[in-house]
Design an enzyme around this catalytic site. Structure first.
Site, PDB file in Angstrom:
ATOM      1  N   CYS A 130      21.105  -3.143 -19.336  1.00  0.00           N
ATOM      2  CA  CYS A 130      19.940  -3.444 -18.501  1.00  0.00           C
ATOM      3  C   CYS A 130      20.267  -3.406 -17.008  1.00  0.00           C
ATOM      4  O   CYS A 130      19.436  -3.757 -16.186  1.00  0.00           O
ATOM      5  CB  CYS A 130      19.330  -4.787 -18.879  1.00  0.00           C
ATOM      6  SG  CYS A 130      20.452  -6.162 -18.609  1.00  0.00           S
ATOM      7  N   HIS A 155       0.830  -1.209   0.000  1.00  0.00           N
ATOM      8  CA  HIS A 155       0.000   0.000   0.000  1.00  0.00           C
ATOM      9  C   HIS A 155       0.859   1.252   0.000  1.00  0.00           C
ATOM     10  O   HIS A 155       0.532   2.255  -0.625  1.00  0.00           O
ATOM     11  CB  HIS A 155      -0.916   0.009   1.219  1.00  0.00           C
ATOM     12  CG  HIS A 155      -2.204  -0.684   0.957  1.00  0.00           C
ATOM     13  ND1 HIS A 155      -3.032  -0.303  -0.070  1.00  0.00           N
ATOM     14  CD2 HIS A 155      -2.790  -1.734   1.540  1.00  0.00           C
ATOM     15  CE1 HIS A 155      -4.082  -1.095  -0.089  1.00  0.00           C
ATOM     16  NE2 HIS A 155      -3.960  -1.985   0.882  1.00  0.00           N
TER      17      HIS A 155
END
Ligand code: PEP
Ligand code: MG
Length: 578
Positions: A508, A206
């Protein structure tokens, strides 16, 4: 450093260059920089004794007391839900409902009927559900914070104590917490809380969801080292890099904030493909670990996936997943970008990402041991089955023709390894490539490219191995820095090989997420940059400001520098960013 590799329990701290300042590496969630005194959320109440008896022994009155407390907490949360909008409101309402959930209420009432006091009954009832959520794993496990938050609020209410959670602040603050509850984050005022950091949590917690919605710079999983930062300590949070610095040099901190504000304006105004100011196209791709991250990336600036770390899907698997099961997981990523470039990496097990079904039992020095591609040299079936699964996933996702499936091997060190891997891929219609993350691979890149169709530079490990500095060490941050000219020279070598053989060279590692370093990488000849999806707009906005020729000048300046800080300064000067 790889933020994603930080363990929530580990101490990720390291001393940074300003005297008395301490830096922590966390998982970057929301880019941006905040600098202000730290405040901790109000502590959770001390938990009651397990099985404590009801004072006075009146069971019915105790059940009533329990229900009244839970109702009061639920109503307060519902009332707060009406004061905010959107996702925040939904989160508060969901927590309000969960506070009255019949499942855990039944468990609590059962305990009370057995003579247990409401506080202890609340604790043990919630504990049962926390265990269930944890056992379910993944997103469910991250929701245990919600349950623990409810437990703490109900216990505080039963005791007549102040509700735990966000402190009332009247000036800009950096919010620190073990993990923020949905109710805390939902009412958080982004004008006052300029950044937030949790020692626990994950990118889908959250805390992360709400931080993204509010646009508050945020990092999670900072580890136990966060506890050393006391309320009131001036703290700098870089949400793009996931770096938290307590007591930074004030001038550096203010410069970082000013730079972030300038960048935020540029980023807000930027959209579209990665391009330099004079139109050179640089593919901006996302690093992902599962289908969910791939779908989130597809909603943002990513043109495709530059690194799918397949091993992250199986960190808790005790046995090797079947080809079918693997194929379903891989297909969920491939389907997020049906017609775009996607690079899957075969299992990079070992070292900081052990897989129970793949690794040797014990190695004294696993970072230099049997990891990545090396595992499948003694267990080729593992690689063959994974490539079968990738080929099957590609079929399920309807790929082929204009949407080839690129697959790369981690930890390639020799031409023979590259040949072996390329052959296995080609037999399955897959496009073979390799990570350049061992200095040997950069030195041999010219030869590797004779048998491979692409390479992608893993700057995290390339830096670790070039500098002989453990990427997880909290003490060696000055060496584990991809700006080190030694690392840049290895990248330069790979890029030259790429130009000579017309082989695409991507990056990457975390270096691709650094907008300034991205200019250098492009100047060296890198044609795609892959990073966390949240970092891509920052990189795109920076590239849009510079020409290809300026990038080339920046690359030369960085290569000629004698150390990492010197390289940064030289590049800033070349790009006129001072
Ligand atoms: C790297 O080493 O830069 C890389 C991208 O791989 P990982 O971080 O997964 O080791
Ligand atoms: Mg690596």
């Amino acid at each position: 450093m790889s933020p994603s590799m930080s363990s929530p329990d580990s101490d990720n701290s390291s001393t940074s260059s300003a005297p008395g300042s301490v830096s922590l590496q966390a998982t970057a969630v929301v880019p941006g920089v905040g600098y202000a005194p730290a405040v901790w959320v109000r502590p959770r109440p001390e938990l009651p004794q397990e099985g404590a008896a009801i004072v006075g022994g009146d069971v019915d009155a105790e059940i009533e007391r329990f229900r009244a407390a839970a109702t009061a907490v639920s109503e307060r949360l519902a009332a707060r839900a009406t004061q905010v909008e959107g996702n925040a409101s939904e989160v508060l309402l969901a927590t309000s409902k969960l506070t009255l959930d019949r499942g855990w209420h039944r468990a609590a009432v059962k305990e009370i009927k057995a003579g247990v006091a409401a506080e202890s009954a609340t604790m043990s009832a919630i504990e049962k559900f926390v265990e269930m959520f944890k056992a379910a794993g993944g997103v469910m496990a991250e929701r245990t914070t919600d349950l623990e938050d409810i437990r703490d609020r109900v216990i505080a209410e039963l005791r007549g104590d102040e509700e735990p959670g966000l402190p009332a602040v009247s000036e800009a603050s950096v919010l620190l917490a073990d993990d923020l509850s949905p109710a805390d984050t939902a009412t958080l005022d982004p004008e006052l809380f300029v950044a937030m950091v949790t020692s626990l949590g994950g990118p889908t917690s959250h805390t992360a969801i709400i931080a993204r919605q509010l646009g508050v710079p945020c990092a999670v999983a900072a580890g136990a080292g966060l506890n050393a930062i006391e309320s009131g300590t001036l703290t700098l949070v870089d949400g793009a890099k996931g770096v938290i610095t307590a007591n930074p040099d004030p001038e550096d901190a203010r410069a970082a904030v000013a730079e972030a504000e300038r960048m935020a304006e540029k980023i807000a105004a930027w959209s579209g493909l990665g391009r330099t100011a004079d139109g050179e196209h640089i593919q901006l791709l996302a690093n992902v670990g599962d289908g969910n991250a791939a779908r989130i990336a597809a909603e943002g600036a990513a043109e495709g996936i530059g690194l799918f770390r397949t091993e992250l899907c199986f960190l808790s698997a005790a046995t090797e997943p079947t080809v079918e099961h693997q194929a379903d997981i891989y297909a969920s990523v491939l389907k997020a970008f049906p017609e775009s470039k996607i690079v899957l990496r075969t299992l990079d097990a070992g070292s900081d990402k052990p897989l129970a079904f793949a690794n040797l039992d014990h190695e004294d020095n696993p970072a230099l041991g049997v990891r990545g591609l090396r595992i499948s040299r003694s267990n080729s079936g593992l690689m063959e089955r994974q490539l079968d699964a990738i080929a099957l996933a590609a079929e399920k996702a309807g790929r082929g023709g204009d949407a080839p499936t690129w697959v790369m091997a981690p930890m390639v060190a020799t031409l023979e390894e590259a040949e072996w891997f390329a052959d296995l891929c080609r037999r399955r219609g897959l496009t073979p490539g390799a990570m350049i993350e061992i200095p040997a691979a950069a030195l041999m890149s010219h030869d590797l490219m004779k048998v491979l169709d692409f390479v992608s530079i893993g700057t995290n490990d390339l830096t670790q191995y070039a500098m002989a500095a453990d990427r997880l060490s909290p003490h060696l941050a000055y060496l584990t820095d991809p700006w080190q000219p030694a690392v840049l020279r290895l990248i330069d070598m790979a890029c030259r090989s790429g130009k000579d053989s017309d082989t695409p060279v991507g990056v990457c590692g975390e270096a691709a997420a650094d907008p300034l370093l991205a200019c250098v990488l492009v100047g060296l000849g890198v044609t795609s940059l892959s990073a966390a999806a949240t970092a891509l707009p920052g990189v795109g906005a920076q590239l849009a400001e510079v020409t290809a020729a300026q990038c080339a000048d920046a690359a030369r300046a960085a290569l000629d520098a004698s150390d990492a800080d010197g390289a940064r300064a030289a590049v800033r000067a070349v790009l006129r960013l001072e």
